[in-house]
Design a protein around this motif. Structure first.
Motif, short mmCIF file in Angstrom:
data_model
loop_
_atom_site.label_atom_id
_atom_site.label_comp_id
_atom_site.label_asym_id
_atom_site.label_seq_id
_atom_site.Cartn_x
_atom_site.Cartn_y
_atom_site.Cartn_z
N ASP A 1 8.20 -0.18 3.63
CA ASP A 1 9.35 -0.43 2.70
C ASP A 1 9.52 1.35 2.27
N GLY A 2 10.11 1.82 2.90
CA GLY A 2 10.53 3.15 2.88
C GLY A 2 9.45 3.99 3.74
N PRO A 3 9.50 5.29 3.46
CA PRO A 3 8.47 6.07 4.39
C PRO A 3 7.15 6.25 3.77
N LYS A 4 6.98 5.50 2.53
CA LYS A 4 5.47 5.74 1.98
C LYS A 4 4.86 4.32 1.66
N VAL A 5 5.77 3.29 2.01
CA VAL A 5 4.86 1.93 1.39
C VAL A 5 4.72 0.90 2.73
N ILE A 6 3.57 0.70 2.85
CA ILE A 6 3.19 -0.56 3.90
C ILE A 6 3.01 -1.80 3.22
N VAL A 7 3.61 -2.75 3.93
CA VAL A 7 3.79 -4.16 3.26
C VAL A 7 3.15 -4.92 4.25
N ILE A 8 1.78 -5.77 3.76
CA ILE A 8 1.22 -6.54 4.67
C ILE A 8 1.32 -8.12 3.88
N LYS A 9 1.92 -8.87 4.56
CA LYS A 9 2.06 -10.26 4.18
C LYS A 9 1.30 -11.11 4.79
N LEU A 10 0.54 -12.01 4.01
CA LEU A 10 -0.36 -12.99 4.76
C LEU A 10 0.07 -14.17 4.92
N LYS A 11 -0.24 -15.06 5.81
CA LYS A 11 0.01 -16.53 5.86
C LYS A 11 -0.77 -17.42 4.67
N ILE B 1 0.97 -1.28 0.10
CA ILE B 1 0.18 0.13 -0.09
C ILE B 1 0.87 1.39 -0.03
N THR B 2 0.59 2.12 -1.05
CA THR B 2 1.42 3.38 -1.06
C THR B 2 0.70 4.47 -0.69
N LEU B 3 1.42 5.32 0.32
CA LEU B 3 0.74 6.54 0.78
C LEU B 3 0.56 7.38 -0.18
N ARG B 4 -0.52 8.16 -0.57
CA ARG B 4 -0.48 9.42 -1.47
C ARG B 4 0.43 10.73 -0.88
N ASP B 5 0.51 11.45 -1.91
CA ASP B 5 1.45 12.83 -1.68
C ASP B 5 0.91 13.49 -0.84
N GLY B 6 1.65 14.71 0.12
CA GLY B 6 0.82 15.77 0.58
C GLY B 6 0.32 15.40 2.01
N LEU B 7 0.36 14.27 2.54
CA LEU B 7 -0.09 13.94 3.82
C LEU B 7 0.55 14.55 4.98
N SER B 8 -0.13 15.05 5.86
CA SER B 8 0.80 15.67 7.03
C SER B 8 -0.38 15.48 8.10
N ALA C 1 5.24 14.76 8.53
CA ALA C 1 4.68 14.08 7.40
C ALA C 1 4.21 12.57 8.16
N VAL C 2 3.15 12.34 7.40
CA VAL C 2 2.76 10.92 7.58
C VAL C 2 3.41 9.96 6.92
N THR C 3 4.00 8.93 7.54
CA THR C 3 4.89 7.95 6.91
C THR C 3 4.21 6.53 7.11
N SER C 4 4.67 5.63 6.45
CA SER C 4 4.41 4.21 6.90
C SER C 4 4.74 3.85 8.19
N ALA C 5 5.75 4.36 8.86
CA ALA C 5 6.13 4.09 10.03
C ALA C 5 4.87 4.22 11.22
N ASP C 6 4.25 5.26 10.78
CA ASP C 6 3.04 5.52 11.59
C ASP C 6 1.88 4.51 11.20
N CYS C 7 1.48 4.30 10.21
CA CYS C 7 0.61 3.55 9.64
C CYS C 7 0.66 2.01 10.24
N VAL C 8 1.88 1.43 10.15
CA VAL C 8 1.88 0.05 10.76
C VAL C 8 1.53 -0.35 12.21
#
Lengths: 534, 312
Positions: free
Chosen positions: A143-153, A97-104, A110-117
């Motif tokens: 995976d970097g500041p803008k990408v959230i990676v969800i891995k399923l079993k 999941i990639t975050l869109r630009d301009g989120l704060s 800035a909103v980052t993937s480290a917040d979303c996890v």
């Protein structure tokens, strides 16, 4: 002759409708600051953490302050919201999941993937659908500041439906420092830091009386038109004030006099008055409606007997009950599905039980169940008119089919406490209570918490234990196509009627009243973006 | 006088202790707020986790002594729902209630005392009967009925006043006056009845005394006889009833604040009771008890001023 308080005010407001001239707002009302939307919410906002608590008022507050990765539109399709998009691997085991630009955030960081996890993880501990999703998740990472990676079993069909769910508990994204708090460590007034279209005004917060939100000038809305919780959240007022009114008559008069702009839920008995008031419009913005429900305790007798539960379901006539509880047929309809009628999984499977109600058949079913005059404790709510009427009607019907009913009158707060008791009824236990849900909370077999068959290991109060229901719910969650989902949802419904852990008491609508200078209200829960005040 | 104040302050301590004890244990009989906090869809496990996190699973004596230790540090605790300190919640809400109570007392005394004196002076006349009718109505008509009656006539029909709300006089005095007028009239009705009746009875009793006859014989004008001689000597029971009426006022404030949507202490306590927010309820009841004790002390001091024969 006696006159009740409500009758007195109904008369007063009726006369108002006749006496006041169109557009004759008082000078005092016109003194309101321009660009402020004054709202009467359905309840007071006293707890503030929309992930840790399930109240609808807290959910609505959540949508003001925070935002979601995905959201449902009016067709209940899941659309990206904070996300710009999602990549799903061919084996359906990895979601990027990639975050869109301009989120704060509201503090301009800035909103980052480290917040979303951690936000997702916290929600996954609190919400029923979230907990189910996390049983499939192997890892959630960045995976970097803008990408959230969800891995399923293993593949799971409801990943986006879960993190884009519309109603409680909504997976709101929060800054890491708040998202890492334990769910039991609820967020307080100092923690209202989101990235949503409104900013929390802590200085003007008066718990139980008033909540103030200021427009977030740095919010970057999506370009699509607003639709339910999805699309562009364009804010056209500088400020929104939620003013809590303990007295519905005063609330109505404030709307009529123009001192407030929007009254979220007008009580049914005041509708004839408000619909005649000049300058006020009334409309239903919740097409999914609300569904009434009786919930049984399946641990305590006699409702631990499925035969007794089915007999009760057979005895309850939705038409009669809704007439008693709601009154005006414009605002209710019978619905013999466990899902809101008119939605994707609406079905007739197994619905004869309730669709063809009969006291004679109910008596016969009760006899066949082995019921032997044991006391049934009905927790009868007194301070919520709809629930109170449902309880009174049901107590009468159950007595007519020969049940020994002990309808114990108490306020809703006491019902909430009493229903957590797993004791036998002679030690403070219970058998049955009434509640209602917004349609959005009952849309499918997984989202509908009341269908859970996990018993004491995670089902809702009443502790419904049904392994077969759980197998079906899991199959639904893993189904690959909509047709498969529909088929399984119908099987879940048939099983639900067979076990009758709940009795569904029909759909009803609570309309909203608003001043005629207000436009742009969405067909959705009470959201305050897109609204214009002329 | 200093001895009186010291004695009253010291005697207030055990009174407050008993109030604290009763409030604490009575509240625990009404159940706990964990289920309300968790919400309708919470599972019993979630409710239990909240119960543990709020410390509600600890033994009652432990909870009680914990609270008493807090009180000794002048800390009323923290709201279980909002997480805000009870003292700041009280501070947020005290101004509307204090203003409403003050305006009611001032208005009631200004209206009721002359009414009572007039009724006593013209005892058994139509004026007296009119005053008594007003008093009976004041006692009989519930506060909320009077509130709706005034809203209908003066806020909705005539549009002279707003229906609801409160603005601080320090922010906008004009708006404050327009918003406080109807609540004050509503709440004053019963209070005017109470004070006017006592004033009438006390003044009638005094008007039969020798010194009133003497004052009249000396050629004093009637208004001076009534207000300087009769009223002054009838003041002790009037002061008493004004003081006792404050308890009545606290009850009336709860209803008036709801009818006029005034965010005061009355609504705070009602909301807290419906949610079982223990710290707020406990804190507010102690606060009301303290106010009551202080008011009684003030009334005792006023006795010595209006009647110098009274000594403590």
């Amino acid at each position: 002759m006696s006159i009740s308080r409500r009758e007195l005010m109904a008369g007063a407001a009726a006369l108002t409708g006749g006496l006041a001239l169109p557009g004759s707002q008082s000078a005092l009302a016109q003194a309101a600051p321009k660009g402020t939307l004054r709202v009467i919410p359905h309840a007071a906002l006293t707890t503030l953490d929309p992930v840790a608590t399930t109240g609808y008022i807290v959910r609505n507050h959540g949508y003001m302050v925070w935002d979601t990765l995905f959201a449902q539109d009016e067709q209940l399709a899941v659309k990206p919201q904070m996300a710009s998009g999602v990549e799903i691997s061919a084996d359906k085991l990895t979601y990027r999941i990639t975050l869109r630009d301009g989120l704060s955030w509201h503090d301009d960081t800035a909103v980052t993937s480290a917040d979303c996890v951690p936000s997702l993880i916290r929600w996954g501990q609190a919400d029923g659908m979230g907990r189910r999703l996390f049983t499939y998740i192997e890892s959630v990472s960045t995976d970097g500041p803008k990408v959230i990676v969800i891995k399923l079993k293993r593949p799971y069909g409801l990943v986006l439906e879960s993190i884009g769910k519309l109603s409680t508990n909504v997976p709101f994204m929060m800054p890491k420092r708040f998202a890492e708090k334990a769910v039991t460590d609820r967020l307080g007034a100092d923690d209202m830091m989101g990235s949503g279209p409104f900013r929390w005004n802590k200085a003007e917060y008066r718990p139980g009386a008033r909540v103030v939100y200021d427009r977030n000038p740095k919010y970057v809305p999506r370009s699509e038109p607003a639709s339910n919780a999805a699309g562009g959240k364009n804010v056209f007022v500088e400020r929104v004030e939620w003013v809590n009114f303990p007295d519905p008559n005063t609330a109505l008069n404030a709307l009529v006099s123009g001192e407030v702009d929007y009254y979220e839920q007008i009580p049914a008995d005041l509708l004839p008055i408000v619909s005649r008031a000049p300058g006020v419009k009334v409309a239903n913005f919740n097409p999914l409606g609300n569904l009434g429900m009786a919930r049984f305790n399946s641990l305590a007798g006699p409702t631990n007997n499925p035969g007794v539960r089915r007999a009760i379901a057979k005895a309850i006539n939705q038409s009669e009950l809704l007439k008693v509880a709601i009154g005006n047929p414009e605002f209710y309809k019978t619905c013999h599905s466990v899902y809101p009628c008119g939605t994707t999984f609406d079905s007739t499977a197994g619905s004869d039980l309730m669709a063809k109600s009969s006291l004679d058949e109910a008596r016969a079913m009760l006899r066949a169940s082995g019921y032997n005059g044991e006391k049934l404790v009905l927790l009868a709510t007194t301070d919520i008119p709809v629930q109170s009427a449902m309880a009174q009607y049901t107590a009468d019907v159950l007595k007519r089919i020969g049940m020994n009913v002990d309808a114990q009158a108490m306020d809703w707060a006491t019902v909430l406490q009493r229903r957590t008791s797993k004791n036998p009824i002679d030690q403070g236990g219970w058998n049955m209570f009434f509640t209602w849900w917004e349609g959005a909370d009952l849309l499918d077999p997984v989202i509908q918490f009341a269908l859970s068959g996990l018993g004491e290991q995670g089902a809702w109060v009443g502790w419904s234990k049904d392994d077969e229901a759980e197998i079906l719910r899991t199959a639904y969650a893993e189904a690959a196509t909509l047709d498969q989902q529909k088929q399984i949802a119908a099987q879940v419904q048939a099983r639900a009627f067979e076990q009758s852990f709940n009795v569904y008491t029909g759909m009803f609508y609570v309309p909203t009243g608003f001043r005629e200078n207000i436009s742009g209200i969405l067909n959705a829960p009470p959201f305050f973006w897109n609204i214009k005040k002329a | 006088m200093i001895r009186l104040v010291l004695t009253r302050v010291l005697s207030a301590i055990p009174v407050m202790g008993v109030v604290a004890l009763i409030v604490f244990f009575m509240l625990r009989l009404s159940g706990d707020p964990a289920a309300i906090l968790a919400g309708d869809t919470a599972s019993s496990e979630q409710v239990e986790r909240i119960r543990v996190s709020l410390g509600l699973t600890k033994p009652l004596y432990e909870q009680f002594f914990g609270w008493i230790m807090q009180l000794l540090r002048f800390d009323l605790g923290t709201s279980l729902f909002t997480g805000l300190p009870v003292t700041s919640l009280i501070a947020q809400r005290i101004e509307p209630t204090a203003m409403l109570a003050l305006s009611t007392i001032v208005f009631s005394v200004l209206v009721a005392v002359p009414m009572g004196v007039l009724a006593a002076w013209k005892a058994n006349s139509w004026i007296d009967r009119l005053v008594m009718v007003i008093c009976v109505l004041g006692f009989s008509v519930p506060v909320f009925v009077m509130g709706y009656f005034l809203i209908f006539n003066f806020a909705i029909t005539l549009r002279w006043f707003p229906v609801q709300g409160y603005t601080s006089p320090f922010v906008d005095f004009g708006r404050f006056v327009s918003q406080i007028t109807l609540p004050t009239l509503t709440l004053s009705f019963i209070y005017v009845a109470l004070i006017a009746r006592i004033t009438r009875a006390s003044v009638i009793e005094v008007l039969g005394e020798d010194y009133i006859r003497t004052a009249r014989a000396k050629g004093q004008v009637e208004i001076k006889v009534l207000f300087r001689h009769a009223l002054k000597n009838a003041a002790v029971p009037i002061v008493t009833v004004i003081g006792l009426g404050v308890a009545l006022l606290i009850g009336g404030v709860v209803v008036t604040e709801s009818v006029y949507n005034i965010p005061g202490l009355g609504r705070l306590v009602v909301d807290a009771i419906t949610r079982r927010d223990y710290p707020i309820i406990q804190g507010l009841i102690l606060f009301f008890a303290l106010i009551y004790i202080v008011l009684n002390l003030i009334i005792d001091i006023i006795y010595t001023i209006v009647d110098p024969r009274i000594r403590y």
